[in-house]
Design a protein around this motif. Structure first.
Motif, PDB file in Angstrom:
ATOM      1  N   PRO A 168      -7.505  10.222   9.737  1.00 18.01           N
ATOM      2  CA  PRO A 168      -7.661  10.729   8.355  1.00 18.01           C
ATOM      3  C   PRO A 168      -6.492  10.368   7.450  1.00 18.01           C
ATOM      4  CG  PRO A 168      -8.326  12.398   9.943  1.00 18.01           C
ATOM      5  CD  PRO A 168      -7.706  11.292  10.739  1.00 18.01           C
ATOM      6  N   PHE A 169      -5.272  10.389   7.981  1.00 17.32           N
ATOM      7  CA  PHE A 169      -4.094  10.100   7.161  1.00 17.32           C
ATOM      8  C   PHE A 169      -4.159   8.704   6.557  1.00 17.32           C
ATOM      9  CE2 PHE A 169       0.359   8.735   6.646  1.00 17.32           C
ATOM     10  CZ  PHE A 169       0.816   9.743   5.814  1.00 17.32           C
ATOM     11  N   ALA A 170      -4.867   7.785   7.205  1.00 16.20           N
ATOM     12  CA  ALA A 170      -4.978   6.426   6.684  1.00 16.20           C
ATOM     13  C   ALA A 170      -5.628   6.398   5.309  1.00 16.20           C
ATOM     14  CB  ALA A 170      -5.776   5.551   7.658  1.00 16.20           C
ATOM     15  N   LEU A 171      -6.552   7.324   5.058  1.00 18.41           N
ATOM     16  CA  LEU A 171      -7.218   7.361   3.752  1.00 18.41           C
ATOM     17  C   LEU A 171      -6.243   7.705   2.639  1.00 18.41           C
ATOM     18  CD1 LEU A 171     -10.626   9.071   4.604  1.00 18.41           C
ATOM     19  CD2 LEU A 171     -10.169   6.662   4.147  1.00 18.41           C
ATOM     20  N   ALA A 172      -5.248   8.542   2.937  1.00 16.76           N
ATOM     21  CA  ALA A 172      -4.239   8.857   1.922  1.00 16.76           C
ATOM     22  C   ALA A 172      -3.445   7.610   1.546  1.00 16.76           C
ATOM     23  CB  ALA A 172      -3.303   9.959   2.438  1.00 16.76           C
ATOM     24  N   ILE A 173      -3.067   6.817   2.548  1.00 20.07           N
ATOM     25  CA  ILE A 173      -2.321   5.585   2.268  1.00 20.07           C
ATOM     26  C   ILE A 173      -3.205   4.585   1.524  1.00 20.07           C
ATOM     27  CG2 ILE A 173      -1.020   3.690   3.287  1.00 20.07           C
ATOM     28  CD1 ILE A 173      -0.326   5.454   5.602  1.00 20.07           C
ATOM     29  N   ILE A 174      -4.478   4.502   1.894  1.00 21.07           N
ATOM     30  CA  ILE A 174      -5.403   3.606   1.201  1.00 21.07           C
ATOM     31  C   ILE A 174      -5.527   3.993  -0.269  1.00 21.07           C
ATOM     32  CG2 ILE A 174      -7.834   2.930   1.034  1.00 21.07           C
ATOM     33  CD1 ILE A 174      -7.937   3.083   4.105  1.00 21.07           C
TER      34      ILE A 174
END
Length: 354
Positions: A168-174
Motif C-alpha cells: 500500500p505504501f507504494a501508492l503514496a510514493i506513486i
C-alpha cells in the motif's frame, strides 16, 4: 459463526476443496489479526509486526549503504563509460530488490521490510532512469528540464512493483511522483516558480496551485474507491486508501489554506475555519482519521510559518484541543452524523457506525 469443524464438514461433503478450505481459514486468521486488538470503528494501521522486521530493515539499510559504496568505488574504473555503468548497476540493484521482495513481501508477508523495499526500489528506479535519460550535466547546473521523462518512467516502474507486490505504501510514493512530474512539466512550459509558496498560491503566476488541487482531488477519489470496496477494512484495499488519504489531504488543504492566509483578512480566516470544519465532517463520515490528521498537521506547520508568534500558539492550541476532544468522542459524533445523512447516501459503502 463458521467454526473449523464446519469447514472440515464442507470439505467432507464436497462443497469446498482442501485448497479452498485452506484459503478460507487463512483469510479468517488474517481478518482476526487485522482487527482483534482494535476497538469497534477504529482505523487499522500497521508499520511493523515485530522487532524482527525492524532487524531486517536495519539490515536492508546497511546492505544499501554497502551497495552504494561498491558502486561508488567502481566509478573509478568505469569513469569513461559512466552512463552505461550507472544504468547497469541500477538494473542489478533492481533485480536484487525484486528478489528480496519476492521473499520478504510475497512469501513472508512482512510489513516494515515491504515499506523499506518499496522506498529502495523507487530510489533505484529514479537513479537508473535519470542516468539513462536525464542530462546529468544540465542537472548538475540546476537545469531540471530533462527530469520529467525519467521520473515518469520510474513512477511506472514503481506501479509495476505495486501490481506485483501490492504494498500500500507504494501508492503514496506513486501519488507524490505524479505530483512531481506534473510540476516539472508545468515548470518547463510556464517557467519555474519564484519560490516554494508559489506552488500552492492560487493567486501566483503559473498553473502549480491548480495542479495541486486537481491531483489532490484525483488521489482522494481513488482513495475513496479503495475504501468503498472494503467498508469493513479487513483487506489490503483499505490500507491502500489509508496511504492515499495521507497524500490527498495536504494537497487539498495546503493550497486552499495558503491562498486564504495570504489574503490576511478576517473573512479569509473565517472561511479557512469553515473549510477545516468541512474537512473534519468529511473525515468523520468516511471514518478516516488519517485524512483529518494529515490536513490539520499541515495547518499546524503553516501556522508556525505564516502567523505571528501569539496567533500561532493560539491556533496550535485550539487545534490540539479539537483533535483530543474529537478523538475521545469520534464514534458518538459519527453515529449522530451518519444517522442525520439522507437515505440516498451510500452508507452501506462506508464503515458501519455504532
Amino acid at each position: 459463526m463458521i467454526e473449523k469443524d464446519d469447514v472440515r464438514a464442507a470439505v467432507g461433503a464436497g462443497i469446498l476443496s482442501e485448497a479452498q478450505a485452506a484459503s478460507l481459514t487463512a483469510l479468517a486468521h488474517s481478518r482476526r489479526g487485522a482487527r482483534e486488538n482494535l476497538d469497534p470503528g477504529d482505523e487499522p494501521f500497521e508499520l511493523f509486526k515485530g522487532f524482527n522486521e525492524i532487524f531486517i530493515v536495519v539490515g536492508l539499510a546497511i546492505l544499501t549503504l554497502g551497495w552504494i559504496g561498491i558502486v561508488t568505488l567502481g566509478m573509478v574504473e568505469f569513469l569513461t563509460e559512466a552512463q552505461t555503468y550507472l544504468v547497469t548497476t541500477s538494473v542489478i540493484g533492481g533485480v536484487m530488490l525484486w528478489l528480496l521482495g519476492e521473499y520478504f513481501i510475497r512469501r513472508r508477508r512482512m510489513v516494515a521490510p515491504a515499506i523499506a523495499l518499496t522506498v529502495l526500489f523507487a530510489g533505484n528506479a529514479v537513479y537508473g532512469f535519470v542516468s539513462a535519460y536525464g542530462q546529468l550535466v544540465m542537472i548538475a547546473r540546476e537545469d531540471y528540464s530533462s527530469l520529467p521523462l525519467p521520473i515518469a518512467l520510474a513512477t511506472f516502474a514503481l506501479l509495476v512493483f505495486w501490481l506485483r507486490f501490492k504494498v500500500p505504501f507504494a501508492l503514496a510514493i506513486i501519488a507524490l511522483s505524479a505530483f512531481l512530474v506534473s510540476v516539472l512539466i508545468a515548470a518547463n512550459s510556464a517557467g519555474a516558480p519564484a519560490n516554494t509558496r508559489d506552488l500552492f498560491l492560487l493567486s501566483a503566476d503559473g498553473p502549480f496551485a491548480l495542479i495541486t488541487l486537481v491531483l489532490g482531488l484525483l488521489v482522494f477519489i481513488i482513495a475513496m474507491a479503495f475504501d468503498m470496496s472494503d467498508p469493513h477494512r479487513v483487506t489490503r484495499r483499505a490500507a491502500n486508501g489509508f496511504w492515499l488519504h495521507v497524500i490527498a489531504a495536504p494537497a487539498l488543504v495546503n493550497t486552499i489554506a495558503l491562498s486564504l492566509l495570504a489574503q490576511d483578512s478576517a473573512a479569509s480566516n473565517a472561511l479557512l475555519m469553515g473549510i477545516l470544519a468541512m474537512v473534519a465532517l468529511i473525515a468523520i463520515v468516511i471514518d478516516r482519521r488519517s485524512f483529518l490528521i494529515a490536513a490539520i498537521g499541515y495547518i499546524v506547520i503553516l501556522s508556525r510559518t505564516v502567523f505571528s508568534g501569539q496567533e500561532a500558539v493560539i491556533t496550535v492550541f485550539a487545534l490540539g484541543v479539537f483533535l483530543v476532544l474529537l478523538g475521545a468522542w469520534w464514534e458518538r459524533v459519527r453515529s449522530l452524523l451518519m444517522a442525520a445523512l439522507p437515505r440516498f447516501f451510500p452508507k452501506d459503502k462506508l464503515p458501519p457506525s455504532a
